[in-house]
Design an enzyme around this catalytic site. Structure first.
Site, PDB file in Angstrom:
ATOM      1  N   LYS A 265       0.867  -1.184   0.000  1.00  0.00           N
ATOM      2  CA  LYS A 265       0.000   0.000   0.000  1.00  0.00           C
ATOM      3  C   LYS A 265       0.900   1.229   0.000  1.00  0.00           C
ATOM      4  O   LYS A 265       1.671   1.450   0.936  1.00  0.00           O
ATOM      5  CB  LYS A 265      -0.900  -0.003   1.243  1.00  0.00           C
ATOM      6  CG  LYS A 265      -1.675   1.323   1.458  1.00  0.00           C
ATOM      7  CD  LYS A 265      -2.618   1.255   2.664  1.00  0.00           C
ATOM      8  CE  LYS A 265      -3.244   2.619   2.967  1.00  0.00           C
ATOM      9  NZ  LYS A 265      -4.140   2.610   4.144  1.00  0.00           N
ATOM     10  N   ASP A 270      -3.035  10.187   3.497  1.00  0.00           N
ATOM     11  CA  ASP A 270      -4.413   9.742   3.681  1.00  0.00           C
ATOM     12  C   ASP A 270      -5.181  10.759   4.530  1.00  0.00           C
ATOM     13  O   ASP A 270      -5.085  10.768   5.749  1.00  0.00           O
ATOM     14  CB  ASP A 270      -4.413   8.363   4.362  1.00  0.00           C
ATOM     15  CG  ASP A 270      -5.824   7.796   4.528  1.00  0.00           C
ATOM     16  OD1 ASP A 270      -6.764   8.369   3.931  1.00  0.00           O
ATOM     17  OD2 ASP A 270      -5.969   6.777   5.237  1.00  0.00           O
ATOM     18  N   LYS A 277     -10.714  12.423   8.028  1.00  0.00           N
ATOM     19  CA  LYS A 277     -10.157  12.113   9.347  1.00  0.00           C
ATOM     20  C   LYS A 277     -10.256  13.347  10.237  1.00  0.00           C
ATOM     21  O   LYS A 277     -10.150  14.469   9.743  1.00  0.00           O
ATOM     22  CB  LYS A 277      -8.679  11.727   9.206  1.00  0.00           C
ATOM     23  CG  LYS A 277      -8.462  10.353   8.596  1.00  0.00           C
ATOM     24  CD  LYS A 277      -7.000   9.963   8.633  1.00  0.00           C
ATOM     25  CE  LYS A 277      -6.769   8.608   7.999  1.00  0.00           C
ATOM     26  NZ  LYS A 277      -7.403   7.498   8.713  1.00  0.00           N
ATOM     27  N   ASP A 288       1.417   6.494   5.421  1.00  0.00           N
ATOM     28  CA  ASP A 288       0.466   5.497   4.940  1.00  0.00           C
ATOM     29  C   ASP A 288       0.995   4.733   3.714  1.00  0.00           C
ATOM     30  O   ASP A 288       0.264   4.007   3.067  1.00  0.00           O
ATOM     31  CB  ASP A 288      -0.876   6.174   4.628  1.00  0.00           C
ATOM     32  CG  ASP A 288      -2.059   5.255   4.889  1.00  0.00           C
ATOM     33  OD1 ASP A 288      -1.873   4.226   5.550  1.00  0.00           O
ATOM     34  OD2 ASP A 288      -3.165   5.572   4.406  1.00  0.00           O
ATOM     35  N   ASP A 347     -12.359   6.551   3.681  1.00  0.00           N
ATOM     36  CA  ASP A 347     -11.131   6.385   4.475  1.00  0.00           C
ATOM     37  C   ASP A 347     -10.665   4.928   4.472  1.00  0.00           C
ATOM     38  O   ASP A 347      -9.571   4.621   4.917  1.00  0.00           O
ATOM     39  CB  ASP A 347     -11.389   6.870   5.910  1.00  0.00           C
ATOM     40  CG  ASP A 347     -10.104   7.133   6.680  1.00  0.00           C
ATOM     41  OD1 ASP A 347      -9.024   7.155   6.042  1.00  0.00           O
ATOM     42  OD2 ASP A 347     -10.181   7.321   7.908  1.00  0.00           O
ATOM     43  N   GLU A 349      -9.533   3.331   2.101  1.00  0.00           N
ATOM     44  CA  GLU A 349      -9.008   3.453   0.733  1.00  0.00           C
ATOM     45  C   GLU A 349      -7.903   2.455   0.429  1.00  0.00           C
ATOM     46  O   GLU A 349      -7.714   2.071  -0.717  1.00  0.00           O
ATOM     47  CB  GLU A 349      -8.501   4.883   0.483  1.00  0.00           C
ATOM     48  CG  GLU A 349      -7.064   5.197   0.944  1.00  0.00           C
ATOM     49  CD  GLU A 349      -6.823   5.042   2.434  1.00  0.00           C
ATOM     50  OE1 GLU A 349      -7.805   5.062   3.199  1.00  0.00           O
ATOM     51  OE2 GLU A 349      -5.659   4.866   2.844  1.00  0.00           O
ATOM     52  N   ARG A 351      -7.566  -0.690   1.085  1.00  0.00           N
ATOM     53  CA  ARG A 351      -8.023  -1.967   0.538  1.00  0.00           C
ATOM     54  C   ARG A 351      -8.422  -1.826  -0.932  1.00  0.00           C
ATOM     55  O   ARG A 351      -8.332  -2.797  -1.702  1.00  0.00           O
ATOM     56  CB  ARG A 351      -9.167  -2.531   1.405  1.00  0.00           C
ATOM     57  CG  ARG A 351     -10.409  -1.700   1.436  1.00  0.00           C
ATOM     58  CD  ARG A 351     -11.291  -2.005   2.634  1.00  0.00           C
ATOM     59  NE  ARG A 351     -10.756  -1.436   3.873  1.00  0.00           N
ATOM     60  CZ  ARG A 351     -11.297  -1.598   5.078  1.00  0.00           C
ATOM     61  NH1 ARG A 351     -12.390  -2.324   5.218  1.00  0.00           N
ATOM     62  NH2 ARG A 351     -10.752  -1.036   6.127  1.00  0.00           N
TER      63      ARG A 351
HETATM   64  N1  BES Z   1      -4.390   4.607   6.870  1.00  0.00           N
HETATM   65  C1  BES Z   1      -5.479   4.240   7.689  1.00  0.00           C
HETATM   66  C2  BES Z   1      -5.089   3.260   8.802  1.00  0.00           C
HETATM   67  C3  BES Z   1      -4.102   3.731   9.842  1.00  0.00           C
HETATM   68  C4  BES Z   1      -4.573   4.136  11.078  1.00  0.00           C
HETATM   69  C5  BES Z   1      -2.760   3.719   9.598  1.00  0.00           C
HETATM   70  C6  BES Z   1      -3.668   4.549  12.032  1.00  0.00           C
HETATM   71  C7  BES Z   1      -1.859   4.134  10.563  1.00  0.00           C
HETATM   72  C8  BES Z   1      -2.314   4.544  11.784  1.00  0.00           C
HETATM   73  C9  BES Z   1      -6.579   3.586   6.871  1.00  0.00           C
HETATM   74  O1  BES Z   1      -6.669   3.977   5.549  1.00  0.00           O
HETATM   75  C10 BES Z   1      -7.874   3.935   7.534  1.00  0.00           C
HETATM   76  O2  BES Z   1      -8.179   5.085   7.609  1.00  0.00           O
HETATM   77  N2  BES Z   1      -8.575   2.925   8.027  1.00  0.00           N
HETATM   78  C11 BES Z   1      -9.824   3.118   8.669  1.00  0.00           C
HETATM   79  C12 BES Z   1     -10.777   2.098   8.108  1.00  0.00           C
HETATM   80  C13 BES Z   1     -12.188   2.313   8.494  1.00  0.00           C
HETATM   81  C14 BES Z   1     -12.704   3.564   7.858  1.00  0.00           C
HETATM   82  C15 BES Z   1     -13.015   1.148   8.063  1.00  0.00           C
HETATM   83  C16 BES Z   1      -9.643   2.919  10.158  1.00  0.00           C
HETATM   84  O3  BES Z   1      -8.805   2.084  10.542  1.00  0.00           O
HETATM   85  O4  BES Z   1     -10.275   3.608  10.928  1.00  0.00           O
HETATM   86 ZN    ZN Z   2      -4.896   4.697   4.694  1.00  0.00          ZN
HETATM   87 ZN    ZN Z   3      -7.860   5.712   5.280  1.00  0.00          ZN
END
Ligand code: BES
Ligand code: ZN
Ligand code: ZN
Length: 503
Positions: A265, A270, A277, A288, A347, A349, A351
């Site tokens: 990834k 992000d 966020k 990210d 968010d 994204e 996946r």
């Molecule tokens: N990049 C984030 C995950 C992340 C969180 C990386 C903290 C490093 C530190 C990812 O893209 C994300 O935002 N995931 C969401 C998914 C949710 C919206 C289903 C999450 O983990 O809250």
């Molecule tokens: Zn992300």
């Molecule tokens: Zn995200």
């Protein structure tokens, strides 16, 4: 570290710092008496008095009064000799590396007892010590105009040993390659998102390809549109930066078969997109692309060591931004695989990016897949910040992977992926899949979504959201990017290559 010398004549060496590793009972290690003779007859006395500690990772510094040729002597406690293994040595010598960097040492000599316990050979010691020192010395140069970090480099590392020179030299080289690759991955993750765009990441990959003679393809927006990569393109829609699908191929055999795919990834920033966020949760999202960095780091190890295993690396690189053009919750998109996806959360994204990258890897002949991603906050809730979360669809492949992670000391813990989880990923009124089934156990939904695109291909998913960035200094390096999984990915490729040779 540019050069090394493996020196037999201990009395001869000159270096800024002499590093001496001391296990609990050094007198029981082969070569100790010889070393005491050359270094100082008072060594046993200092140990007895406790002036020199043998406690694990404890460092005692002293000016070199008796040992001519050195400015300083650094003792590092190694703890119980029987328990010592590569991982503990790596940690102890990373502590040494931190000291060497802090003292701006230009050269160091290391005395390592030829440990004779079951876990370690002399080569293992040299490998782990070199890798540890290299990792421990790391510091991100940054962009401070008053920085003087640039003049810190260890030019020469010498091992004082009478063991076989060629083997020690080889172990040193491998340790150096591993540490350097991790540090490069750390640099990528630490770089700010305005400077490390998808285009810049592709330029970096081109440099690697040139250096190691990899085949490289970089797909831009137009090529992605032609192929129908609707998932990564959706994430990129809000951005002014071109997305890049970066593909590196390392061909070890004439036939392009038995290929392992490493998929990263590479979200260079992000924001969350329209599922924005919160402002405090956004800071740090330059990291990210930690999965992409690990894959690129592993590729540089593979390029240096040239294992007998075909490897394809695929990185989906884009940022996730907001604009009038950006994708939205409720959008339905069509991925490269043909599967349609209902976007419930912009968010989620990573996946989406991985969906197309994994499909591309499969279409390019990958027979096994490992994807690496800072995918979910859920993995941090489940496992904390010091464990990488994993999912798999193949027990044997995962077993092999875990052996690699035991070697590198990078802790990985597997979570389950059940039929019920898959049902929830496949639940949508309007599409084949949805990208956000819920917050409960959502590390599994993130990884499981990627698994839908791996299909029956043996696959391992690694969620490094907790482990890619350290909030504080840790055993193997400073605060900031860790370069996690670089070493394990390369080690698993090396192990699979060795298994090929043995067949
Ligand atoms: N990049 C984030 C995950 C992340 C969180 C990386 C903290 C490093 C530190 C990812 O893209 C994300 O935002 N995931 C969401 C998914 C949710 C919206 C289903 C999450 O983990 O809250
Ligand atoms: Zn992300
Ligand atoms: Zn995200």
């Amino acid at each position: 570290m540019k050069t090394t010398i493996i020196e037999r004549d201990f009395g001869k060496v000159e270096a800024d710092v002499l590093v001496i590793g001391v296990p609990t009972h050094p007198e029981n290690t082969v070569g100790w008496d010889e070393f005491v003779n050359v270094f100082s007859a008072r060594l046993p006395e200092w140990l007895k008095s406790g002036d020199i500690s043998t406690d694990f990772k404890k460092i005692v510094k002293m000016p070199a009064i008796e040992a001519s040729g050195y400015k300083r002597v650094l003792f590092v406690g190694l703890g119980t000799q029987k328990k010592l293994n590569e991982d503990l040595l790596r940690q102890a010598f990373a502590a040494v590396g931190k000291e060497l960097a802090a003292g701006k040492a230009a050269s160091a000599a290391v005395w390592t007892a030829p440990f004779t316990n079951d876990n370690l050979s002399c080569e293992d010691v040299v490998f782990a010590a070199t890798e540890g020192i290299g990792l421990g010395m790391y510091k991100f140069e940054g962009y401070r105009t008053d920085s003087n970090e640039r003049d810190v480099t260890l030019g020469t590392l010498t091992f004082l040993s009478s063991a076989d020179e060629d083997e020690l030299r080889a172990a040193f080289e491998v340790g150096k390659v591993y540490a350097h690759a991790v540090n490069e991955a750390r640099n990528l993750v630490n770089m700010p998102p305005n400077l490390l765009t998808a285009t810049k990441m592709a330029d970096y990959a081109r440099e690697l390809a040139g250096k190691y003679d990899f085949d490289i393809e970089v797909l831009g927006k137009k090529e992605m549109e032609e192929l129908g990569m609707g998932a990564i393109l959706a994430v990129n829609k809000g951005s002014v930066e071109e997305p890049k699908l970066i593909v590196l191929k390392y061909a070890a055999t004439e036939q392009w078969e038995d290929v392992i795919g490493l998929v990263g990834k590479g979200v260079t920033y992000d924001t969350g997109g329209y599922s924005l966020k919160p402002k405090d949760g956004m800071v740090g999202m330059k990291g990210d692309m930690g999965g992409a960095a690990a894959v690129l780091g592993a590729m540089s190890i593979i390029g240096e060591l040239r294992p007998a295993k075909n490897v394809i690396a695929v990185i989906g690189a884009t940022d996730n931004m907001v604009s009038g053009e950006a994708f939205k919750p409720d959008d339905v998109i069509t991925s490269l695989s043909g599967k349609t996806i209902e976007v419930l959360n912009t968010d989620a994204e990573g996946r989406l990016v991985l969906a197309d990258a994994v499909t591309y890897a499969k279409q390019s002949g990958a027979d096994y897949l490992i994807d690496v991603a800072t995918l979910t906050g859920g993995v941090i809730i489940a496992l904390g910040n010091d464990k990488t979360g994993a999912l798999t669809n193949d027990e044997a492949f995962f077993e092999e992977f875990m052996q690699a992670s035991l070697e590198t000391g990078e802790f990985v813990w597997r979570l389950p992926l059940t039929e019920n989880d898959k049902k929830r990923i496949r639940k949508s009124d309007v599409a084949d899949l949805n990208n956000s089934p819920g917050r409960d156990g959502h590390m599994i939904f993130g990884g499981g979504f990627v698994g839908e695109f791996a299909g029956d291909t043996p696959w391992i998913h690694l969620d490094i959201a907790g482990t890619s960035d350290a909030a504080a200094a840790h055993d193997l390096g400073p605060k900031g990017a860790t370069g996690v999984m670089t070493r394990t990915l390369a080690t698993v490729v090396e192990r699979l290559a060795d298994a090929n040779i043995e067949d």
